[in-house]
Structures are given as structure tokens and as C-alpha cells.
Design an enzyme around this catalytic site. Structure first.
Site, PDB file in Angstrom:
ATOM      1  N   GLY A 226      76.354  49.810  35.600  1.00 21.87           N
ATOM      2  CA  GLY A 226      77.062  48.909  36.307  1.00 21.87           C
ATOM      3  C   GLY A 226      77.970  49.782  37.317  1.00 21.87           C
ATOM      4  O   GLY A 226      77.512  50.896  37.597  1.00 21.87           O
ATOM      5  N   SER A 227      79.113  48.986  37.954  1.00 22.69           N
ATOM      6  CA  SER A 227      79.649  49.775  38.834  1.00 22.69           C
ATOM      7  C   SER A 227      80.778  50.766  38.247  1.00 22.69           C
ATOM      8  O   SER A 227      81.084  50.582  37.092  1.00 22.69           O
ATOM      9  CB  SER A 227      80.433  48.600  39.649  1.00 22.69           C
ATOM     10  OG  SER A 227      81.096  47.932  38.779  1.00 22.69           O
ATOM     11  N   GLY A 231      82.719  50.465  34.874  1.00 23.26           N
ATOM     12  CA  GLY A 231      82.497  51.631  34.158  1.00 23.26           C
ATOM     13  C   GLY A 231      83.966  52.150  33.255  1.00 23.26           C
ATOM     14  O   GLY A 231      83.989  52.569  32.264  1.00 23.26           O
ATOM     15  N   GLU A 249      75.898  54.752  33.205  1.00 29.63           N
ATOM     16  CA  GLU A 249      75.485  55.102  34.436  1.00 29.63           C
ATOM     17  C   GLU A 249      76.055  54.158  35.373  1.00 29.63           C
ATOM     18  O   GLU A 249      75.821  52.836  35.678  1.00 29.63           O
ATOM     19  CB  GLU A 249      73.998  54.800  34.188  1.00 29.63           C
ATOM     20  CG  GLU A 249      73.135  55.458  32.913  1.00 29.63           C
ATOM     21  CD  GLU A 249      73.194  56.941  33.383  1.00 29.63           C
ATOM     22  OE1 GLU A 249      73.248  57.407  34.667  1.00 29.63           O
ATOM     23  OE2 GLU A 249      73.166  57.900  32.311  1.00 29.63           O
ATOM     24  N   CYS A 283      70.806  52.116  42.535  1.00 33.59           N
ATOM     25  CA  CYS A 283      71.704  52.931  42.424  1.00 33.59           C
ATOM     26  C   CYS A 283      71.592  54.345  43.128  1.00 33.59           C
ATOM     27  O   CYS A 283      72.328  55.007  43.513  1.00 33.59           O
ATOM     28  CB  CYS A 283      72.112  53.030  41.055  1.00 33.59           C
ATOM     29  SG  CYS A 283      70.597  53.613  40.201  1.00 33.59           S
ATOM     30  N   GLU A 463      69.818  58.869  31.157  1.00 34.75           N
ATOM     31  CA  GLU A 463      68.968  57.907  30.539  1.00 34.75           C
ATOM     32  C   GLU A 463      67.397  58.934  30.855  1.00 34.75           C
ATOM     33  O   GLU A 463      67.446  59.824  31.346  1.00 34.75           O
ATOM     34  CB  GLU A 463      68.933  56.737  31.642  1.00 34.75           C
ATOM     35  CG  GLU A 463      70.076  56.130  31.868  1.00 34.75           C
ATOM     36  CD  GLU A 463      70.299  54.881  30.803  1.00 34.75           C
ATOM     37  OE1 GLU A 463      69.765  54.931  29.607  1.00 34.75           O
ATOM     38  OE2 GLU A 463      70.999  54.057  30.888  1.00 34.75           O
TER      39      GLU A 463
HETATM   40  P1  NAD Z   1      78.705  45.234  37.332  1.00 35.10           P
HETATM   41  O1  NAD Z   1      79.511  46.382  36.959  1.00 35.10           O
HETATM   42  O2  NAD Z   1      79.364  44.231  38.078  1.00 35.10           O
HETATM   43  O3  NAD Z   1      77.990  44.445  36.108  1.00 35.10           O
HETATM   44  C1  NAD Z   1      76.974  45.357  35.290  1.00 35.10           C
HETATM   45  C2  NAD Z   1      77.086  44.521  34.017  1.00 35.10           C
HETATM   46  O4  NAD Z   1      78.364  44.556  33.116  1.00 35.10           O
HETATM   47  C3  NAD Z   1      76.700  43.109  33.907  1.00 35.10           C
HETATM   48  O5  NAD Z   1      75.814  42.660  32.834  1.00 35.10           O
HETATM   49  C4  NAD Z   1      78.261  42.205  33.837  1.00 35.10           C
HETATM   50  O6  NAD Z   1      78.182  41.061  33.201  1.00 35.10           O
HETATM   51  C5  NAD Z   1      78.771  43.303  32.786  1.00 35.10           C
HETATM   52  N1  NAD Z   1      80.392  43.315  32.566  1.00 35.10           N
HETATM   53  C6  NAD Z   1      81.142  42.907  33.857  1.00 35.10           C
HETATM   54  N2  NAD Z   1      82.231  43.284  33.555  1.00 35.10           N
HETATM   55  C7  NAD Z   1      82.360  43.449  32.224  1.00 35.10           C
HETATM   56  C8  NAD Z   1      83.465  43.527  31.251  1.00 35.10           C
HETATM   57  N3  NAD Z   1      84.700  43.342  31.677  1.00 35.10           N
HETATM   58  N4  NAD Z   1      83.140  43.851  29.932  1.00 35.10           N
HETATM   59  C9  NAD Z   1      81.868  44.120  29.699  1.00 35.10           C
HETATM   60  N5  NAD Z   1      80.782  43.779  30.597  1.00 35.10           N
HETATM   61  C10 NAD Z   1      80.943  43.570  31.876  1.00 35.10           C
HETATM   62  O7  NAD Z   1      77.549  45.857  38.126  1.00 35.10           O
HETATM   63  P2  NAD Z   1      76.396  45.146  38.910  1.00 35.10           P
HETATM   64  O8  NAD Z   1      76.717  44.437  40.177  1.00 35.10           O
HETATM   65  O9  NAD Z   1      75.496  44.078  37.905  1.00 35.10           O
HETATM   66  O10 NAD Z   1      75.173  46.053  39.125  1.00 35.10           O
HETATM   67  C11 NAD Z   1      75.616  46.904  40.491  1.00 35.10           C
HETATM   68  C12 NAD Z   1      76.033  48.430  40.220  1.00 35.10           C
HETATM   69  O11 NAD Z   1      75.318  48.804  39.051  1.00 35.10           O
HETATM   70  C13 NAD Z   1      76.016  49.270  41.371  1.00 35.10           C
HETATM   71  O12 NAD Z   1      77.355  49.723  41.256  1.00 35.10           O
HETATM   72  C14 NAD Z   1      75.032  50.155  40.884  1.00 35.10           C
HETATM   73  O13 NAD Z   1      74.943  51.441  41.542  1.00 35.10           O
HETATM   74  C15 NAD Z   1      74.935  50.360  39.481  1.00 35.10           C
HETATM   75  N6  NAD Z   1      73.793  50.700  38.998  1.00 35.10           N
HETATM   76  C16 NAD Z   1      73.915  52.003  38.418  1.00 35.10           C
HETATM   77  C17 NAD Z   1      72.597  52.527  37.907  1.00 35.10           C
HETATM   78  C18 NAD Z   1      72.385  53.956  37.166  1.00 35.10           C
HETATM   79  O14 NAD Z   1      71.577  54.301  36.460  1.00 35.10           O
HETATM   80  N7  NAD Z   1      73.285  54.907  37.626  1.00 35.10           N
HETATM   81  C19 NAD Z   1      71.447  51.741  37.792  1.00 35.10           C
HETATM   82  C20 NAD Z   1      71.305  50.461  38.523  1.00 35.10           C
HETATM   83  C21 NAD Z   1      72.732  50.184  39.126  1.00 35.10           C
END
Ligand code: NAD
Length: 494
Positions: A226-227, A231, A249, A283, A463
Site C-alpha cells: 500500500g502507500s 506502511g 511493499e 506502483c 516479493e
Molecule cells: P493504502 O495504503 O490506502 O491501502 C492498502 C491496504 O491497506 C488496503 O487494504 C487498506 O484497507 C489497508 N489499510 C489502510 N489503512 C490501514 C490500517 N490502519 N491498518 C491496516 N490496514 C490498513 O493503499 P492503496 O490506495 O490501496 O494502494 C495504492 C498504494 O499502494 C500506492 O502507494 C502504490 O504505490 C502502492 N502499491 C505498491 C506496490 C508494490 O509492490 N510496491 C504494488 C501496488 C501498489
């Protein structure tokens, strides 16, 4: 309208609260299905089921675990088109890319099925006589898999398949925006023959379900994509709640470097594909082109001319090049960045506004956008926008290009277009990203090599490929002394 349920201990069940939410097609607002809005009490049951299943799953011979994954790969392959079509409807990416998302899951599932008969350890000579030394991989335990919406089949598969073949059990919390794909993936694992409790699926928000997983003492590891912002929170919580293992990631701000000797036509194709494919919501999407000044104007014109012709629309239509953003909030977020770019003094070459004519008004569309004369210190050149916005940054030399590439907090993917082998190898050595492409764009990783990034893109895990096995296993080193007497390492062999 189809109604989906959580999957806990081999049964499809409602959330205890009875609350539900909907999955919406971002291209047109169509309601695709209903899913539970779960809470900590559902997490409690799922973790208990995963803990119980771990006791027996870890003892199933790894080749048998691999055979179940092999069957899952076969079913994924048979259902590829059905999954891809639903993926386009639920997430928005155009159908050929949706097929690619599913194919990536098929690839990693076959690959990890094969690991059922590998999972190599090391056997090394011991320093003392009549002593045996070797290492084996062991599963970690219960893994919470928390994933984003942009690769709703591939990313959960990258995480679950290595976890499972190594003997871990899983509680899977998918992104709230793509629940149906998560249900379809888990259905396939069930059909392939996974015993009850080995994979559990809990739908719900990050704040409720995700948070409960981070805090739960029965979870041994959190695998999160995620973001960066989320993270950091995940890592902090995991440290505070039992020093859980954690694999992160996170985001990217990926650049394509174009040198003056590059084949510009080839570079143009790579730039368009990397910047506007998946509507910039990868990403690894290219959001910066770092171009040598002597060819900057020419490249800008080439990009603008072609990007202006990209057709927006529903990803199921063959005529569509670029699908919608995931939701209206994403459109607003992207637009805020465009405003910031303007205020910072970047020159808007193309786009810069939501697309709302005709059918597009029903969805979340944003025009492919190009800024030129962008300085590396501008926010649009440093922050992840996660949309179809490309910044052209002029530089004088290869060294400056590399320095600009490396100057952001992210370090996932980078690319260079040049026909000079010396410059290509200099870039390969000095680009500080987890993935480097030469004469190709920033997207297109294959599953047999590690995937992940430097700096804030992650916490050092990778990964895919063999590297994924390291993330989801513990090493156990084993010494067997068959000398029949006390032998002291580092002392008795001097
Ligand atoms: P996000 O961080 O908002 O959410 C990702 C996941 O985390 C979701 O399932 C969300 O419900 C969960 N989440 C959110 N807050 C949480 C908390 N407090 N506790 C536990 N879980 C929580 O990200 P997004 O908007 O879904 O995805 C986009 C981001 O993901 C971008 O920054 C992108 O670059 C990144 N991304 C990275 C990769 C990689 O492999 N590096 C791949 C794809 C996407």
C-alpha cells in the site's frame, strides 16, 4: 446482484455485525455486488481458524502443498477470461491489462507450486569432525495479507502462494474497492483443495479489519502492500504488538531517463505505456521522464501528440486505451496535484482536468496530463500522484539524470533509453532502485525475479522469485554431532 461473504475455517459466512457494503464499477457507477463490512470479532474467528489450521498444515509435506497450488494455477488458467472481465469491471483497467494481472497470478502460482519440491536449504561442512551442519526453511505461522486495489489478483497471489507452499496459514484482508476479485481468488483456492482454515478471507476497512490484524497476538507476520503512509503505521503497530514480522511493499515515483543518443520512437512507446497504462495507477508507473536537454523539446512534442490521442472509456471496450481512476476521490486527488504543479510553475502541456463528456460523466475519468519544464524539487516531481500525470524534467548529463532519479524517497523502478553500452552499464550500476530497465519502460516485471524497492518503497523484503521465500519463512540451522563427545565450536578445532 450477487452477495459475497467472508470465508472462515472453510465456510462462507456473514460478518457478525450483519453490516454490508457495495462494490462499484469505477467506469460507470454500476453496482457489482455486496460484501460484508467486518469487524474485530470476525478477525478473531479468522485468526483462531488460521492458528488451528497451522498445526496440521505445517506438517503436510511441501510437495503435497505444492500440488494443491498447481491445481489452483490450473483453475486460474481455466477461469482467466472470467476473472479478467470482472477485474476490469471492478478495478477499471483495460481488459488486456486485466488479463495480464490474472496471468501474473497464474505465473506465481505455478512457480510456487514448483517450490513444493525445492525450498532448498544449505548443507555445509562442519568445522569439527563427526558433525553435520545444515539449514532448512520453516513456516512463520499465521500471516495477515493486506493488499491494495490496483492489482487485485496478482498482489494477493504474490503473497499467498509463497506463504502457503512454505506451510504458513493466511488471513487475507483485501482492499475495500476490489472485494469481488478477492472472493473469486479464494473460491479457486478452496476448489483446488486447501483444507479449512488454511486461507481465511475477511472483508472490511483498513481501520477496522486491518487494524485488528495488526494488533492481534495470534498473527505472526503482516505482509502489506500500500502507500508509504499506511506502511509506516503498519510497521509501527507490528513493532508494538509482539514485534511481528512485517513485509512492506510501498509506493513509487519511477523515472524513465532518455539520453540524446536514444531511439526516441522506442522511448516514446515505453513512456506512453508506463505513464498511462493502468491510468498511472501502478506502483511502477512512470511519472517522471528525465530527458537530456538537447532532445527535450522534440520528445515533449512527440509525447503530447500521442497522449492527446489516447481514448478514455470503459476498459471492456476494445476502443479504450485508458480506463477510469479507482473512484471520485482519486480524481480529486490527482486534480489537486495538477493545481500544485501549476502553482509551482511547471508548464502544462496536455490535459489537466477530469474528463466528463458523454458516458465518461458516469465514471471517474481524468485526462492524460503532461507537464514540462519540471524542476526536481517540485512536489509533482517528488510525490506519488497515482494517476495519469507525467512530468518532464530536463537535465544536462547522465550523472545529473541519475542523481535526479535517486533524489526521491521512493526507489522501486527506473529505466534508461540509450544505445551506448557504457552509459547503459553505468546507469545499471548507479540507479538506486530495486528494478532497472534498459530500453524498456518502468513496468513489466516478471515473477521469477525479486520485486520491490530501495529506500521508502519498502523495508528490504522482496516479493516474487526466490526472494519471496525469504520473506515468508524462518531459517532453522541444525547441527548434529555424532562424535559421542563434547566438541566446542571455535575452541576445539584450533
Ligand atoms: P493504502 O495504503 O490506502 O491501502 C492498502 C491496504 O491497506 C488496503 O487494504 C487498506 O484497507 C489497508 N489499510 C489502510 N489503512 C490501514 C490500517 N490502519 N491498518 C491496516 N490496514 C490498513 O493503499 P492503496 O490506495 O490501496 O494502494 C495504492 C498504494 O499502494 C500506492 O502507494 C502504490 O504505490 C502502492 N502499491 C505498491 C506496490 C508494490 O509492490 N510496491 C504494488 C501496488 C501498489
Amino acid at each position: 446482484m450477487k452477495s459475497y461473504r467472508n470465508y472462515i475455517n472453510g465456510r462462507w459466512v456473514e460478518a457478525k455485525s450483519g453490516r454490508r457494503t457495495q462494490s462499484i464499477n469505477p467506469a460507470n457507477g454500476e453496482v457489482l455486488g455486496e460484501v460484508p463490512l467486518s469487524g474485530p470479532e470476525d478477525v478473531e474467528e479468522a485468526v483462531a481458524a488460521a492458528r488451528e489450521a497451522f498445526r496440521s498444515w505445517r506438517l503436510v509435506p511441501a510437495p503435497k502443498r505444492g500440488e494443491i497450488l498447481y491445481r489452483a494455477a490450473e483453475i486460474l488458467r481455466e477461469r482467466k477470461e472470467e476473472l479478467a472481465r470482472m477485474l476490469t469491471r471492478e478495478m477499471g483497467k483495460v481488459l488486456p491489462e486485466a488479463r495480464g494481472d490474472v496471468q501474473e497470478a497464474i505465473d506465481i502460482t505455478y512457480y510456487m507450486a514448483g517450490e513444493g519440491r525445492r525450498q532448498f536449504g544449505h548443507t555445509v561442512p562442519a568445522e569439527l569432525p563427526n558433525k553435520w551442519a545444515m539449514s532448512v526453511r520453516e513456516p512463520i505461522g499465521v500471516i495477515a495479507v493486506i493488499t491494495p486495489w490496483n492489482f487485485p489478483v496478482a498482489i494477493p497471489s504474490w503473497k499467498m502462494m509463497p506463504s502457503l507452499v512454505l506451510g504458513n496459514t493466511v488471513v487475507f484482508k483485501p482492499a475495500s474497492d476490489t472485494p469481488i476479485l478477492a472472493a473469486m481468488l479464494v473460491e479457486i483456492l478452496e476448489e483446488a483443495g486447501l483444507p479449512p482454515g488454511v486461507v481465511n478471507l475477511v472483508f472490511g476497512s483498513g481501520e477496522e479489519v486491518g487494524e485488528a490484524l495488526l494488533r492481534h497476538p495470534g498473527v505472526d507476520m503482516v505482509s502489506f502492500t500500500g502507500s508509504v503512509e499506511s506502511g509506516v503505521h503498519v510497521a509501527t503497530m507490528c513493532a508494538q504488538h509482539g514485534l511481528k514480522r512485517v513485509s512492506l511493499e510501498l509506493g513509487g515515483k519511477n523515472a524513465i531517463i532518455v539520453l540524446e543518443d536514444a531511439n526516441l520512437d522506442l522511448a516514446l512507446e515505453g513512456i506512453l505505456w508506463s505513464a498511462f497504462g493502468t491510468t498511472g495507477q501502478r506502483c511502477t508507473a512512470c511519472s517522471r521522464v528525465i530527458v537530456q536537454r538537447s532532445v527535450a523539446k522534440k520528445l515533449e512534442e512527440m509525447i503530447a501528440e500521442r497522449a492527446a490521442r489516447l481514448r478514455l472509456g470503459d476498459g471492456l471496450l476494445e476502443t479504450t486505451d485508458v480506463g477510469p481512476l479507482i473512484h471520485r476521490r482519486a480524481v480529486e486527488r490527482v486534480h489537486r496535484y495538477v493545481e500544485i504543479g501549476r502553482q509551482e510553475g511547471a508548464r502544462l502541456v496536455l490535459g489537466g482536468e477530469p474528463a466528463q463528456e458523454g458516458e465518461l460523466a458516469k465514471g471517474s475519468f481524468y485526462r492524460p496530463t503532461v507537464f514540462a519544464d519540471v524542476r526536481p524539487d517540485m512536489r509533482i516531481a517528488r510525490e506519488e500522484i497515482f494517476g495519469p500525470v507525467l512530468s518532464l524534467i530536463p537535465v544536462d548529463t547522465l550523472e545529473e539524470a541519475i542523481q535526479v532519479n535517486n533524489s526521491v524517497q521512493y526507489g522501486l523502478s527506473s529505466a534508461i533509453y540509450t544505445q551506448d553500452v557504457n552509459r547503459a552499464f553505468t546507469a545499471i550500476r548507479d540507479l538506486a532502485t530495486g528494478i532497472v530497465y534498459v530500453n524498456a519502460g518502468t513496468i513489466g516485471a516478471e515473477i521469477q525475479l525479486p520485486f520491490g524497492g530501495y529506500r521508502n518503497t519498502g523495508n528490504g523484503h522482496r516479493e516474487a522469485g526466490q526472494a519471496a521465500l525469504d520473506a515468508y519463512s524462518e531459517w532453522k540451522s541444525i547441527y548434529v554431532d555424532y562424535s559421542g563427545r563434547l566438541q566446542r565450536a571455535q575452541i576445539d578445532n584450533q
